[in-house]
Design an enzyme around this catalytic site. Structure first.
Site, mmCIF file in Angstrom:
data_model
loop_
_atom_site.group_PDB
_atom_site.id
_atom_site.type_symbol
_atom_site.label_atom_id
_atom_site.label_comp_id
_atom_site.label_asym_id
_atom_site.label_seq_id
_atom_site.Cartn_x
_atom_site.Cartn_y
_atom_site.Cartn_z
ATOM 1 N N LYS A 146 -4.247 3.400 7.482
ATOM 2 C CA LYS A 146 -4.154 2.468 6.354
ATOM 3 C C LYS A 146 -5.530 2.043 5.874
ATOM 4 O O LYS A 146 -6.430 1.817 6.684
ATOM 5 C CB LYS A 146 -3.363 1.226 6.784
ATOM 6 C CG LYS A 146 -2.010 1.098 6.115
ATOM 7 C CD LYS A 146 -1.365 -0.212 6.514
ATOM 8 C CE LYS A 146 -0.073 -0.476 5.770
ATOM 9 N NZ LYS A 146 0.595 -1.688 6.270
ATOM 10 N N ARG A 163 12.318 -11.316 2.423
ATOM 11 C CA ARG A 163 12.191 -11.739 1.036
ATOM 12 C C ARG A 163 13.343 -11.266 0.167
ATOM 13 O O ARG A 163 13.732 -11.928 -0.778
ATOM 14 C CB ARG A 163 10.884 -11.187 0.434
ATOM 15 C CG ARG A 163 9.664 -11.915 0.884
ATOM 16 C CD ARG A 163 8.421 -11.145 0.528
ATOM 17 N NE ARG A 163 8.319 -9.943 1.338
ATOM 18 C CZ ARG A 163 7.256 -9.148 1.366
ATOM 19 N NH1 ARG A 163 6.227 -9.411 0.603
ATOM 20 N NH2 ARG A 163 7.235 -8.094 2.137
ATOM 21 N N HIS A 204 3.429 -15.896 4.139
ATOM 22 C CA HIS A 204 3.196 -15.809 5.592
ATOM 23 C C HIS A 204 3.008 -17.215 6.178
ATOM 24 O O HIS A 204 3.520 -17.527 7.249
ATOM 25 C CB HIS A 204 1.917 -15.013 5.901
ATOM 26 C CG HIS A 204 1.936 -13.585 5.468
ATOM 27 N ND1 HIS A 204 0.926 -13.026 4.728
ATOM 28 C CD2 HIS A 204 2.826 -12.585 5.687
ATOM 29 C CE1 HIS A 204 1.189 -11.744 4.514
ATOM 30 N NE2 HIS A 204 2.332 -11.448 5.078
ATOM 31 N N SER A 219 1.188 -9.485 -0.119
ATOM 32 C CA SER A 219 -0.252 -9.215 -0.005
ATOM 33 C C SER A 219 -0.676 -8.182 -1.042
ATOM 34 O O SER A 219 -1.783 -8.263 -1.576
ATOM 35 C CB SER A 219 -0.585 -8.704 1.395
ATOM 36 O OG SER A 219 -0.375 -9.711 2.352
HETATM 37 P P1 ADP Z 1 3.581 -5.428 6.964
HETATM 38 O O1 ADP Z 1 2.411 -4.512 7.024
HETATM 39 O O2 ADP Z 1 4.390 -5.471 8.233
HETATM 40 O O3 ADP Z 1 4.396 -5.304 5.722
HETATM 41 P P2 ADP Z 1 2.829 -8.008 5.962
HETATM 42 O O4 ADP Z 1 1.562 -8.688 6.312
HETATM 43 O O5 ADP Z 1 3.010 -7.602 4.536
HETATM 44 O O6 ADP Z 1 2.895 -6.821 6.953
HETATM 45 O O7 ADP Z 1 4.093 -8.892 6.360
HETATM 46 C C1 ADP Z 1 4.293 -9.418 7.638
HETATM 47 C C2 ADP Z 1 5.585 -10.227 7.685
HETATM 48 O O8 ADP Z 1 5.529 -11.279 6.751
HETATM 49 C C3 ADP Z 1 6.851 -9.443 7.339
HETATM 50 O O9 ADP Z 1 7.898 -9.923 8.144
HETATM 51 C C4 ADP Z 1 7.104 -9.803 5.904
HETATM 52 O O10 ADP Z 1 8.478 -9.677 5.566
HETATM 53 C C5 ADP Z 1 6.665 -11.249 5.924
HETATM 54 N N1 ADP Z 1 6.303 -11.712 4.590
HETATM 55 C C6 ADP Z 1 5.438 -11.151 3.726
HETATM 56 N N2 ADP Z 1 5.370 -11.850 2.574
HETATM 57 C C7 ADP Z 1 6.239 -12.881 2.705
HETATM 58 C C8 ADP Z 1 6.672 -13.940 1.840
HETATM 59 N N3 ADP Z 1 6.201 -14.104 0.606
HETATM 60 N N4 ADP Z 1 7.569 -14.811 2.333
HETATM 61 C C9 ADP Z 1 8.059 -14.657 3.588
HETATM 62 N N5 ADP Z 1 7.733 -13.665 4.419
HETATM 63 C C10 ADP Z 1 6.827 -12.788 4.003
#
Ligand code: ADP
Length: 155
Positions: free
Chosen positions: A42, A91, A18, A128
């Protein structure tokens, strides 16, 4: 007009993946608003306050990054905050398929453009959910997240 992008997600917790997308987003937009979505169904590991604070702390030197929390549709938040863009990270093919449907829907319902950034190869494997697993099992999560993410007590 200022170019504002919303970067929506759960950020439970923010990871280096992120972080990379936000950093690069700042070079493309005047403002990046990280929006933590609240989904009543959630279960989260970190409280909303902690998730917000981790991101704010990680970007305390960057005034063009702000953090908000929201319920409801991301496009409604965009309208409310006067943002014309949604920023998302990609990703892998699974992310692409999922994001494609959401982006098409958002375009059908609004004028908002979704801008995708391909993850940096160094952080592409980080999610995450994997970070939460490492934390639950006592592993060294610090190599996967910004320094601001601190686990206070046993979760
Ligand atoms: P969600 O609940 O929408 O999945 P996340 O917090 O997991 O929320 O992800 C938010 C955004 O960050 C999404 O666009 C996801 O693709 C991106 N994201 C998550 N992990 C990575 C990573 N390792 N590299 C790049 N983008 C990421």
């Amino acid at each position: 007009m200022k170019r504002k992008a919303i970067f929506p997600g759960s950020f439970d917790p923010i990871t280096l993946g992120h972080y990379d997308i936000i950093k690069r987003g700042v070079s493309l937009f005047d403002e990046v608003i990280v929006a933590i979505g609240i989904n009543a169904d959630k279960k989260y590991m970190f409280s909303l306050e902690d998730r917000k604070q981790f991101i704010e702390e990680a970007f305390k030197e960057e005034p063009r990054v702000t953090v908000v929390t929201y319920e409801g549709l991301t496009i409604d938040l965009c309208r409310k905050l006067d943002a014309d863009f949604i920023l998302r990270g990609l990703r892998n093919p699974a992310d692409f398929e999922f994001e494609k449907a959401i982006a098409h829907t958002n375009r059908k319902l609004s004028q908002i453009e979704t801008v995708f950034l391909l993850t940096a190869s160094k952080t592409s494997y980080i999610s995450s959910s994997i970070v939460r697993d490492v934390i639950r099992n006592g592993g060294d999560y610090t190599v996967l997240v910004p320094d601001s993410v601190v686990v206070k007590k046993e979760k």
